[in-house]
Design a protein around this motif. Structure first.
Motif, PDB file in Angstrom:
ATOM      1  N   GLN A 250       0.810  -1.114   0.098  1.00  0.00           N
ATOM      2  CA  GLN A 250       0.173   0.038  -0.076  1.00  0.00           C
ATOM      3  C   GLN A 250       0.880   1.143  -0.007  1.00  0.00           C
ATOM      4  O   GLN A 250       0.192   2.383  -0.352  1.00  0.00           O
ATOM      5  CB  GLN A 250      -0.907  -0.048   1.321  1.00  0.00           C
ATOM      6  CG  GLN A 250      -1.796  -1.066   1.408  1.00  0.00           C
ATOM      7  CD  GLN A 250      -2.843  -1.205   2.579  1.00  0.00           C
ATOM      8  OE1 GLN A 250      -3.019  -0.118   3.195  1.00  0.00           O
ATOM      9  NE2 GLN A 250      -3.512  -2.228   3.054  1.00  0.00           N
ATOM     10  N   MET A 251       2.322   1.158   0.390  1.00  0.00           N
ATOM     11  CA  MET A 251       2.911   2.299   0.489  1.00  0.00           C
ATOM     12  C   MET A 251       3.376   2.864  -0.919  1.00  0.00           C
ATOM     13  O   MET A 251       3.465   2.047  -2.113  1.00  0.00           O
ATOM     14  CB  MET A 251       4.370   1.755   1.157  1.00  0.00           C
ATOM     15  CG  MET A 251       4.083   1.502   2.655  1.00  0.00           C
ATOM     16  SD  MET A 251       5.699   0.919   3.344  1.00  0.00           S
ATOM     17  CE  MET A 251       4.974   0.126   4.743  1.00  0.00           C
ATOM     18  N   ASP A 252       3.616   3.995  -1.035  1.00  0.00           N
ATOM     19  CA  ASP A 252       4.333   4.594  -2.300  1.00  0.00           C
ATOM     20  C   ASP A 252       5.988   5.224  -1.727  1.00  0.00           C
ATOM     21  O   ASP A 252       6.545   5.244  -2.972  1.00  0.00           O
ATOM     22  CB  ASP A 252       3.510   5.968  -2.824  1.00  0.00           C
ATOM     23  CG  ASP A 252       2.089   5.604  -3.092  1.00  0.00           C
ATOM     24  OD1 ASP A 252       1.865   5.043  -4.233  1.00  0.00           O
ATOM     25  OD2 ASP A 252       1.225   5.778  -2.385  1.00  0.00           O
ATOM     26  N   ILE A 253       6.137   5.212  -0.686  1.00  0.00           N
ATOM     27  CA  ILE A 253       7.529   5.588  -0.267  1.00  0.00           C
ATOM     28  C   ILE A 253       7.670   5.028   0.849  1.00  0.00           C
ATOM     29  O   ILE A 253       6.905   4.711   1.941  1.00  0.00           O
ATOM     30  CB  ILE A 253       7.524   7.118  -0.020  1.00  0.00           C
ATOM     31  CG1 ILE A 253       7.447   8.014  -1.157  1.00  0.00           C
ATOM     32  CG2 ILE A 253       9.133   7.439   0.497  1.00  0.00           C
ATOM     33  CD1 ILE A 253       7.272   9.437  -0.841  1.00  0.00           C
ATOM     34  N   GLY A 254       8.822   4.219   1.058  1.00  0.00           N
ATOM     35  CA  GLY A 254       9.198   3.313   2.136  1.00  0.00           C
ATOM     36  C   GLY A 254      10.199   3.947   2.991  1.00  0.00           C
ATOM     37  O   GLY A 254      11.327   4.290   2.366  1.00  0.00           O
ATOM     38  N   ILE A 255      10.363   4.174   4.507  1.00  0.00           N
ATOM     39  CA  ILE A 255      11.217   5.007   4.883  1.00  0.00           C
ATOM     40  C   ILE A 255      12.100   4.099   5.764  1.00  0.00           C
ATOM     41  O   ILE A 255      11.571   3.219   6.833  1.00  0.00           O
ATOM     42  CB  ILE A 255      10.845   6.193   5.685  1.00  0.00           C
ATOM     43  CG1 ILE A 255       9.686   5.742   6.731  1.00  0.00           C
ATOM     44  CG2 ILE A 255      10.364   7.076   4.723  1.00  0.00           C
ATOM     45  CD1 ILE A 255       9.348   7.215   7.418  1.00  0.00           C
ATOM     46  N   GLN A 315      11.141  15.563  -2.716  1.00  0.00           N
ATOM     47  CA  GLN A 315      11.282  15.047  -4.026  1.00  0.00           C
ATOM     48  C   GLN A 315      10.597  13.831  -4.559  1.00  0.00           C
ATOM     49  O   GLN A 315      10.211  13.927  -5.739  1.00  0.00           O
ATOM     50  CB  GLN A 315      12.859  14.860  -4.274  1.00  0.00           C
ATOM     51  CG  GLN A 315      13.387  14.591  -5.415  1.00  0.00           C
ATOM     52  CD  GLN A 315      14.957  14.255  -5.309  1.00  0.00           C
ATOM     53  OE1 GLN A 315      15.478  14.500  -4.512  1.00  0.00           O
ATOM     54  NE2 GLN A 315      15.540  13.969  -6.405  1.00  0.00           N
ATOM     55  N   LEU A 316      10.296  12.871  -3.727  1.00  0.00           N
ATOM     56  CA  LEU A 316       9.570  11.899  -4.256  1.00  0.00           C
ATOM     57  C   LEU A 316       8.012  12.118  -3.954  1.00  0.00           C
ATOM     58  O   LEU A 316       7.196  11.375  -4.903  1.00  0.00           O
ATOM     59  CB  LEU A 316       9.839  10.521  -3.136  1.00  0.00           C
ATOM     60  CG  LEU A 316      11.226   9.986  -3.493  1.00  0.00           C
ATOM     61  CD1 LEU A 316      11.530   8.878  -2.606  1.00  0.00           C
ATOM     62  CD2 LEU A 316      11.636   9.993  -4.734  1.00  0.00           C
ATOM     63  N   LEU A 317       7.600  12.869  -3.098  1.00  0.00           N
ATOM     64  CA  LEU A 317       6.294  13.052  -3.189  1.00  0.00           C
ATOM     65  C   LEU A 317       5.501  13.916  -4.278  1.00  0.00           C
ATOM     66  O   LEU A 317       4.675  13.663  -4.686  1.00  0.00           O
ATOM     67  CB  LEU A 317       5.621  13.893  -1.768  1.00  0.00           C
ATOM     68  CG  LEU A 317       5.686  13.190  -0.631  1.00  0.00           C
ATOM     69  CD1 LEU A 317       5.481  14.174   0.529  1.00  0.00           C
ATOM     70  CD2 LEU A 317       4.694  11.966  -0.564  1.00  0.00           C
TER      71      LEU A 317
END
Length: 359
Positions: A250-255, A315-317
């Motif tokens: 479900q994620m679009d960016i993993g931190i 940047q990624l958002l």
């Protein structure tokens, strides 16, 4: 080849599940006969996770059980040890195996030696500060998850050191591909014991989620973590082996934020590899294995301070195309290096070499 696996935990323990048990089907299909004997059972883990306590009498019984298991060591060609045979005891068992000519391979996916050499207990530091170095020195091979751990093994005088990254079974994960989500999801997976890492950047995450209409998904954190993100509707999901892949997808960016401390240098970047397996771009602190994983795979960005966390997240958002590009590179890196399918034959070769090589 008959192998006795002296694991630390049952399947409930992440390190045991990932570094050992997931390899068993491949190893057994290729001629290895493996007997698994965990030190700590499910009852121990349930007590620890729920109450943060250990039952002394139960622990004594578990240690006695392992002593009896060791009496059968002569039946096996090789002993496969998770970290150490008896935690918080001198390395007498490992020395005895060596003196009796029983070869063992020991595996590390974190800097467990810092439990001893950096302990706040002076007696513990004096008695056990170099314990893990002894375990490493007498092993036929030391298998490690990153360069920091490898350096320690080499300094300890290990005769053989092999780097095998922590892996995922690539077949369990599907690449996310391009995301058309209106509200991108910033995600993190971990446990209550490590959630302090993500709360360290709580203000930045809250501000950016509000500004960019993004969502924050935390998997495995305690329910009360939401209070660290005032004004933000944080989605907190319990972790389970059955649901983790679906939730990560479900994620679009993993931190993966981490402080630059001695314990954190031993981390092997498993969160990143899970994100990458789902084709999700990552942002990580440049600590431990994170640097190599991100830099070599070109799967994301590194952030060393709050300002860099803000800049990389923005940047990624603001670019779904960049997210897709980095996510695709991450999935390719998993298929080429960080998967069970790639590393299992390498581990099998280490076992064979440990039996046939010179002591």
């Amino acid at each position: 080849m008959k192998i006795l696996l002296l694991s630390k935990y049952s399947r409930k323990g992440a390190s045991t599940r990932l570094r050992y048990l997931q390899y068993l089907p491949y190893l057994e299909a290729n001629g290895f006969q493996i007997t698994v004997s965990s030190l700590f059972d499910d009852q121990y883990l349930d007590q620890l996770y729920r109450h943060g306590k250990r039952a002394p009498l139960h622990m004594v019984m578990l240690y006695l059980r392992r002593m009896f298991v060791l009496l059968s060591a002569f039946r096996y060609d090789l002993i496969w040890v998770e970290k150490e045979i008896f935690p918080y005891m001198p390395a007498l068992a490992e020395r005895l195996l060596y003196w009796l000519g029983k070869r063992y391979v020991v595996d590390y996916d974190d800097a467990i030696f810092h439990n001893y050499d950096l302990s706040g207990n002076l007696v513990l530091r004096k008695v056990l500060g170099r314990k893990i170095d002894v375990v490493m020195r007498y092993a036929s091979c030391v298998v490690v998850g990153n360069d920091y751990l490898a350096s320690r093994a080499k300094a300890a005088g290990a005769v053989c050191v092999e780097l095998v990254p922590t892996t995922v079974d690539a077949r369990r994960y599907n690449s996310k591909g391009s995301s058309l989500a209106v509200s991108p999801v910033i995600g993190w997976i971990g446990s209550p014991s490590t959630q302090r890492y993500v709360t360290d950047i709580a203000q930045t995450l809250t501000s950016l989620c509000q500004k960019h209409d993004a969502r924050l998904l935390l998997i495995g954190a305690s329910a009360d973590i939401a209070s660290k993100f005032p004004g933000l509707n944080v989605e907190v999901e319990p972790w389970s082996e059955a649901s983790e892949v679906e939730l990560i997808a479900q994620m679009d960016i993993g931190i993966m934020p981490l402080p630059d401390g001695p314990w954190e240098k031993g981390k092997c970047g498993y969160k990143l590899i899970q994100y990458m397996a789902c084709g999700i771009p990552v942002i990580a602190s440049p600590v431990g294995a994170n640097v190599d994983i991100v830099s070599m795979s070109q799967c994301g960005l590194l952030a060393d301070n709050v300002a860099e966390w803000e800049a990389t997240l923005v940047q990624l958002l603001e670019s779904s195309a960049l997210r897709h590009q980095l996510g695709r590179a991450g999935r390719q890196a998993v298929e080429g290096k960080y998967s069970l399918q790639v590393q299992a034959p390498i581990l099998a070769g280490i076992f064979t070499q440990s039996m046939t090589g010179s002591k």
